[in-house]
Design an enzyme around this catalytic site. Structure first.
Site, PDB file in Angstrom:
ATOM      1  N   GLY A  10       0.935   9.772  10.111  1.00 34.38           N
ATOM      2  CA  GLY A  10       2.375   9.592   9.994  1.00 34.38           C
ATOM      3  C   GLY A  10       2.790   9.195   8.594  1.00 34.38           C
ATOM      4  CG  PHE A  11       6.882   7.725   6.252  1.00 32.93           C
ATOM      5  CD1 PHE A  11       6.792   8.234   4.964  1.00 32.93           C
ATOM      6  CD2 PHE A  11       7.671   6.605   6.469  1.00 32.93           C
ATOM      7  CE1 PHE A  11       7.470   7.639   3.907  1.00 32.93           C
ATOM      8  CE2 PHE A  11       8.360   6.010   5.427  1.00 32.93           C
ATOM      9  CZ  PHE A  11       8.253   6.519   4.148  1.00 32.93           C
ATOM     10  CB  ILE A  12       3.974   3.746   7.216  1.00 36.52           C
ATOM     11  CG1 ILE A  12       5.488   3.569   7.027  1.00 36.52           C
ATOM     12  CG2 ILE A  12       3.234   2.515   6.688  1.00 36.52           C
ATOM     13  CD1 ILE A  12       6.067   2.376   7.780  1.00 36.52           C
ATOM     14  CG  ASP A  31      -1.315  10.630  14.122  1.00 36.89           C
ATOM     15  OD1 ASP A  31      -0.645  11.304  14.921  1.00 36.89           O
ATOM     16  OD2 ASP A  31      -0.807   9.913  13.238  1.00 36.89           O
ATOM     17  CB  ALA A 117       3.171  -1.451  13.195  1.00 38.32           C
ATOM     18  CE1 TYR A 149       9.494   1.501  18.375  1.00 31.86           C
ATOM     19  CE2 TYR A 149      11.304   0.628  17.057  1.00 31.86           C
ATOM     20  CZ  TYR A 149       9.996   1.061  17.166  1.00 31.86           C
ATOM     21  OH  TYR A 149       9.192   1.047  16.048  1.00 31.86           O
ATOM     22  CE  LYS A 153       6.346  -0.630  17.967  1.00 32.61           C
ATOM     23  NZ  LYS A 153       4.891  -0.505  17.662  1.00 32.61           N
TER      24      LYS A 153
END
Length: 324
Positions: A10-12, A31, A117, A149, A153
């Protein structure tokens, strides 16, 4: 030292993989490519000490095998993006809760330190600005999918910290605020790449709501610096850290700044939330992190300015569009 990054395509995650490989670490990635892409990892395919496995964090056997071979875990895999959460609320909850439970249980059983995260969404509708890690939270009703969400989390955080309290794990929680930079996609409601994509095509830049909502945007480079320091730190188990830039900008001002820095002819258009997400959507007017605790522990805080961040996103998008 081998670091397992879930969600590493992914992005990060892909930026973190770049950084750790460059620093001499071995990196393994797990992933399922639901939001990540192997294109983010092309530059690492032949790097010594790099490995990528396509699979789900809900696959306990696969997760345990990869955790067993790692020295530390950074758990980034999640269903992310407002659009995706609103479109697929049940699947998002299952991935974010069950996936974290699976990875955390394996890391705990094998004594591997883990970074979990989380998100600024857990602060919900709190009006106390800036948000500090020990502040009370104010979440919206469970009847509105917008908040699923945040609830998921929050459960992840509670589970990780419970493991620490019971001396079952060495876990650290990071609450990401808005992070942006090269490789980020606008497909799932990520605002900056969506604005830049539209501006470079001279298409309307779409602002949801009235544009007066204010956000803070951290450069992914700064976020990766934070994560790399936390991986190396030895005094952060049981801690929760805000990770973000504390400089605010309104979404309308962001759209105007993107238009200016791309020299775009785009029109800025306003679109009601109900037209984008359906009925029952709620948003927060301000979301600002207190990052003093982070700086106190690791001697660093994200500081890259919004103009540099926009320019870096624009440069990457121009290259992708063949405009350079």
């Amino acid at each position: 030292m081998n670091v397992l990054i879930t969600g590493g395509a992914g992005f990060i995650g892909s930026h973190l993989a770049d950084r750790l490989i460059n620093d001499g670490y071995e990196v393994s990635i797990l992933d399922d490519l639901s939001t990540g892409t192997l294109d983010n990892l092309i530059q690492l395919r032949k790097a010594p000490g790099f490995d990528c496995v396509i699979g789900s964090v809900r696959n306990a056997v696969l997760v345990d095998d990869m955790v067993a071979r790692a020295d530390a875990v950074v758990h980034l895999a999640a269903a992310v993006g407002v659009k995706k959460i609103m479109d697929e609320p049940s699947q998002s909850i299952l991935v974010n809760v069950n996936g974290t439970e699976t990875v955390l249980a394996s890391a705990a059983a094998r004594g591997k330190p883990i970074i979990i995260a989380s998100t600024s969404e857990v602060y919900g509708k709190s009006a106390r600005i800036p948000f500090a890690e020990d502040d009370d939270v104010l979440l919206g009703p469970t009847s509105k999918a917008r908040w699923s969400y945040a609830y998921a989390k929050a459960i992840d955080e509670c589970l990780a910290l419970a493991y620490v309290q019971e001396d079952r794990a060495h876990a650290t929680v990071v609450r990401f605020f808005n992070t942006a930079g090269p490789r980020q996609t606008g497909r799932y409601g990520m605002v900056l790449p969506a604005f830049v994509d539209a501006a470079l095509r001279n298409q309307p830049i779409e602002v949801h709501g009235d544009g007066n909502q204010r956000r803070c945007f951290a450069h992914v480079r700064d976020v990766v610096e934070v994560l790399s320091r936390l991986v190396a730190a030895g005094n952060v188990s049981g801690e929760v850290f805000n990770v973000g830039n504390d400089q605010e900008i309104s979404i309308l001002a962001l759209a105007e700044l993107v238009k200016m820095r791309t020299h775009s002819r785009s029109e800025i258009r306003f679109r009601p939330y109900v037209d984008v997400y359906g009925t029952g959507f709620e948003d927060m007017m301000r979301r600002v992190p207190d990052v003093s605790k982070l700086e106190r522990f690791i001697g660093y805080r994200p500081r890259t300015g919004i103009e540099q961040l926009i320019d870096d996103v624009v440069a990457q998008k121009r290259n992708a569009f063949g405009l350079v």
